[in-house]
Design a protein around this motif. Sequence first.
Motif, PDB file in Angstrom:
ATOM      1  N   LEU A  31       0.822  -1.205   0.000  1.00  0.00           N
ATOM      2  CA  LEU A  31       0.000   0.000   0.000  1.00  0.00           C
ATOM      3  C   LEU A  31       0.858   1.258   0.000  1.00  0.00           C
ATOM      4  CD1 LEU A  31      -2.811  -0.990   2.549  1.00  0.00           C
ATOM      5  CD2 LEU A  31      -2.906  -1.001   0.053  1.00  0.00           C
ATOM      6  N   TRP A  32       1.955   1.242   0.770  1.00  0.00           N
ATOM      7  CA  TRP A  32       2.851   2.404   0.774  1.00  0.00           C
ATOM      8  C   TRP A  32       3.521   2.592  -0.583  1.00  0.00           C
ATOM      9  CZ3 TRP A  32       4.818   0.241   5.936  1.00  0.00           C
ATOM     10  CH2 TRP A  32       4.114   0.826   6.994  1.00  0.00           C
ATOM     11  N   GLY A  33       4.022   1.494  -1.141  1.00  0.00           N
ATOM     12  CA  GLY A  33       4.737   1.599  -2.408  1.00  0.00           C
ATOM     13  C   GLY A  33       3.864   2.143  -3.524  1.00  0.00           C
ATOM     14  N   LEU A  34       2.678   1.574  -3.674  1.00  0.00           N
ATOM     15  CA  LEU A  34       1.761   2.056  -4.706  1.00  0.00           C
ATOM     16  C   LEU A  34       1.270   3.466  -4.384  1.00  0.00           C
ATOM     17  CD1 LEU A  34      -0.269  -1.231  -5.307  1.00  0.00           C
ATOM     18  CD2 LEU A  34       1.558  -0.274  -6.726  1.00  0.00           C
ATOM     19  N   GLY A  35       1.174   3.773  -3.084  1.00  0.00           N
ATOM     20  CA  GLY A  35       0.765   5.120  -2.691  1.00  0.00           C
ATOM     21  C   GLY A  35       1.826   6.170  -2.931  1.00  0.00           C
ATOM     22  N   ASN A  36       3.075   5.742  -3.156  1.00  0.00           N
ATOM     23  CA  ASN A  36       4.136   6.709  -3.437  1.00  0.00           C
ATOM     24  C   ASN A  36       3.867   7.493  -4.716  1.00  0.00           C
ATOM     25  OD1 ASN A  36       5.494   5.938  -1.163  1.00  0.00           O
ATOM     26  ND2 ASN A  36       7.019   4.699  -2.201  1.00  0.00           N
ATOM     27  N   VAL A  37       3.139   6.882  -5.635  1.00  0.00           N
ATOM     28  CA  VAL A  37       2.758   7.607  -6.853  1.00  0.00           C
ATOM     29  C   VAL A  37       1.876   8.793  -6.490  1.00  0.00           C
ATOM     30  CG1 VAL A  37       1.524   7.448  -9.047  1.00  0.00           C
ATOM     31  CG2 VAL A  37       2.939   5.536  -8.270  1.00  0.00           C
ATOM     32  N   ALA A  38       0.914   8.575  -5.597  1.00  0.00           N
ATOM     33  CA  ALA A  38       0.039   9.664  -5.159  1.00  0.00           C
ATOM     34  C   ALA A  38       0.814  10.719  -4.393  1.00  0.00           C
ATOM     35  CB  ALA A  38      -1.097   9.109  -4.298  1.00  0.00           C
ATOM     36  N   ALA A  44       9.939  -3.772   1.129  1.00  0.00           N
ATOM     37  CA  ALA A  44       9.263  -4.130  -0.127  1.00  0.00           C
ATOM     38  C   ALA A  44       8.574  -2.923  -0.740  1.00  0.00           C
ATOM     39  CB  ALA A  44       8.251  -5.233   0.129  1.00  0.00           C
ATOM     40  N   GLU A  45       8.422  -1.863   0.035  1.00  0.00           N
ATOM     41  CA  GLU A  45       7.851  -0.624  -0.490  1.00  0.00           C
ATOM     42  C   GLU A  45       8.604  -0.159  -1.733  1.00  0.00           C
ATOM     43  OE1 GLU A  45       7.441   4.093   0.816  1.00  0.00           O
ATOM     44  OE2 GLU A  45       7.852   2.555   2.328  1.00  0.00           O
ATOM     45  N   SER A  46       9.919  -0.366  -1.758  1.00  0.00           N
ATOM     46  CA  SER A  46      10.706   0.081  -2.907  1.00  0.00           C
ATOM     47  C   SER A  46      10.315  -0.664  -4.174  1.00  0.00           C
ATOM     48  CB  SER A  46      12.204  -0.105  -2.626  1.00  0.00           C
ATOM     49  OG  SER A  46      12.511  -1.467  -2.420  1.00  0.00           O
ATOM     50  N   VAL A  47      10.011  -1.952  -4.046  1.00  0.00           N
ATOM     51  CA  VAL A  47       9.599  -2.746  -5.209  1.00  0.00           C
ATOM     52  C   VAL A  47       8.239  -2.284  -5.710  1.00  0.00           C
ATOM     53  CG1 VAL A  47       9.050  -5.062  -6.029  1.00  0.00           C
ATOM     54  CG2 VAL A  47      10.926  -4.727  -4.423  1.00  0.00           C
ATOM     55  N   PHE A  48       7.279  -2.164  -4.785  1.00  0.00           N
ATOM     56  CA  PHE A  48       5.940  -1.752  -5.184  1.00  0.00           C
ATOM     57  C   PHE A  48       5.934  -0.297  -5.661  1.00  0.00           C
ATOM     58  CE2 PHE A  48       5.024  -5.221  -2.145  1.00  0.00           C
ATOM     59  CZ  PHE A  48       4.299  -6.040  -2.998  1.00  0.00           C
ATOM     60  N   GLY A  49       6.801   0.531  -5.081  1.00  0.00           N
ATOM     61  CA  GLY A  49       6.902   1.907  -5.545  1.00  0.00           C
ATOM     62  C   GLY A  49       7.415   1.987  -6.973  1.00  0.00           C
ATOM     63  N   ALA A  50       8.448   1.186  -7.293  1.00  0.00           N
ATOM     64  CA  ALA A  50       8.970   1.161  -8.651  1.00  0.00           C
ATOM     65  C   ALA A  50       7.929   0.619  -9.624  1.00  0.00           C
ATOM     66  CB  ALA A  50      10.239   0.309  -8.700  1.00  0.00           C
ATOM     67  N   LEU A  51       7.179  -0.389  -9.196  1.00  0.00           N
ATOM     68  CA  LEU A  51       6.126  -0.948 -10.052  1.00  0.00           C
ATOM     69  C   LEU A  51       5.042   0.083 -10.321  1.00  0.00           C
ATOM     70  CD1 LEU A  51       4.873  -3.444 -11.424  1.00  0.00           C
ATOM     71  CD2 LEU A  51       3.804  -4.004  -9.231  1.00  0.00           C
ATOM     72  N   GLY A  52       4.596   0.793  -9.269  1.00  0.00           N
ATOM     73  CA  GLY A  52       3.585   1.819  -9.454  1.00  0.00           C
ATOM     74  C   GLY A  52       4.078   2.958 -10.331  1.00  0.00           C
ATOM     75  N   ALA A  70       6.262   2.729 -12.726  1.00  0.00           N
ATOM     76  CA  ALA A  70       6.310   2.244 -14.103  1.00  0.00           C
ATOM     77  C   ALA A  70       4.927   2.219 -14.740  1.00  0.00           C
ATOM     78  CB  ALA A  70       6.933   0.846 -14.146  1.00  0.00           C
ATOM     79  N   ILE A  71       3.922   1.821 -13.964  1.00  0.00           N
ATOM     80  CA  ILE A  71       2.567   1.694 -14.503  1.00  0.00           C
ATOM     81  C   ILE A  71       1.904   3.054 -14.704  1.00  0.00           C
ATOM     82  CG2 ILE A  71       0.243   0.824 -14.030  1.00  0.00           C
ATOM     83  CD1 ILE A  71       1.539  -1.511 -12.551  1.00  0.00           C
ATOM     84  N   PHE A  72       2.006   3.916 -13.684  1.00  0.00           N
ATOM     85  CA  PHE A  72       1.225   5.155 -13.703  1.00  0.00           C
ATOM     86  C   PHE A  72       2.000   6.381 -14.179  1.00  0.00           C
ATOM     87  CE2 PHE A  72      -0.729   2.496 -10.350  1.00  0.00           C
ATOM     88  CZ  PHE A  72      -2.008   2.378 -10.890  1.00  0.00           C
ATOM     89  N   LEU A  73       3.328   6.367 -14.024  1.00  0.00           N
ATOM     90  CA  LEU A  73       4.119   7.536 -14.385  1.00  0.00           C
ATOM     91  C   LEU A  73       5.066   7.284 -15.544  1.00  0.00           C
ATOM     92  CD1 LEU A  73       5.028   8.872 -10.812  1.00  0.00           C
ATOM     93  CD2 LEU A  73       3.112   9.541 -12.285  1.00  0.00           C
ATOM     94  N   GLY A  74       5.126   6.064 -16.037  1.00  0.00           N
ATOM     95  CA  GLY A  74       5.978   5.756 -17.171  1.00  0.00           C
ATOM     96  C   GLY A  74       7.446   5.612 -16.840  1.00  0.00           C
ATOM     97  N   GLU A  75       7.809   5.554 -15.556  1.00  0.00           N
ATOM     98  CA  GLU A  75       9.207   5.318 -15.189  1.00  0.00           C
ATOM     99  C   GLU A  75       9.546   3.859 -15.507  1.00  0.00           C
ATOM    100  OE1 GLU A  75      10.083   6.444 -11.186  1.00  0.00           O
ATOM    101  OE2 GLU A  75       9.161   8.423 -11.374  1.00  0.00           O
ATOM    102  N   ARG A  76      10.690   3.650 -16.141  1.00  0.00           N
ATOM    103  CA  ARG A  76      11.066   2.315 -16.583  1.00  0.00           C
ATOM    104  C   ARG A  76      12.341   1.857 -15.901  1.00  0.00           C
ATOM    105  NH1 ARG A  76       6.614   2.093 -17.666  1.00  0.00           N
ATOM    106  NH2 ARG A  76       5.577   1.899 -19.686  1.00  0.00           N
TER     107      ARG A  76
END
Length: 332
Positions: A16-23, A243-251, A253-259
């Motif tokens: 939840l934290w990692g994906l929330g980093n996009v927000a 694991a926040e770093s993994v989910f943050g990178a995934l989010g 990539a999906i929402f901000l186009g970071e690769r």
Amino acid sequence: MSKTRANLLLLFAAALWGLGNVAQKTVLAHLDPLSAVGLRCLIGGLLVLPFVLTERRLPAGPGYLSSLAMVGVLFAISITLQQLCYLGATVTNASFLVSTATVMTPLAAWLLIGERPTASLTAAAGLTVVGAMLLSGGIAGLSSGDLTAILSAGCYALWMVELGRHMQAHARPFTAAATQFLGAAAFALPLGALQGNLSLAAAFAAGPELAVLGVFSTAIAFGMQIAAQRFTSASHAAVIVSAESVFGALGAAIFLGERNSPTGALGAAIILGAILCVAMSNRTPQACAPLLARPVQPFDAAYAIAATPAAWPGDRAAVNSGPMEECDDPCG
């Protein structure tokens, strides 16, 4: 609650934290960092507040208020610095740098409460750093945002140690959560009104981001961590929530186009492997008994009673001091 279940809760909180980093990044298009922190914590605090009534009859031991205040102050500083780092750091880099708390937390626990990390935990912490460096592509010059993220990680390390000690001594997870959230809101919102762009129009414009941050990243994720840290050590918790770093990178990539490159994918796999290793481990870091005899310091307000966790009906208290448990450890 079993230790494995507590570790899985921490892993879900990290997602939840990692994906929330996009927000956390996109909310800055509408609000300044202080206003964003204040509003998300206000939402989280109001959501948790009704549950505080269920804990009003639970006993509170000596030093409860001072311990709770210490946890609240460290939380407010940590979450504010984390939000500020997004002014000059990418989501991927910020997620990695905040996850360096993985290494800082065992060190802080060793220095503050004498909790000696096990060999498997030390190896897992080292692997998470290696994996996170691969994930982020390395650091070729730190920006101001990067440095703020590292400072935030240091504060989070102190907070996790103090939170773990507080929960084992006093329990009351909803009270701790509400105090932290509303305390951070009381700290950040006046500063946002004076120094930032806090307004009703800006808050409405940032509504979707605030909903994600306030409900999922604050009320649910931090609430799960607070409850889980009564049943696992701060050092174990720090590795798992990295694991926040993994989910943050995934989010990102999906929402901000970071690769990320194949090297980054390898880093993510290393981090997940280390985290799963710790999550399945039942071995507890060993704490040094002689620390009980030393003078009480500011961070030791609750240590005198930390060895005797408050009873929670139906729950088994975690053991984070004394002899090391004899049980199977898949990590070594």
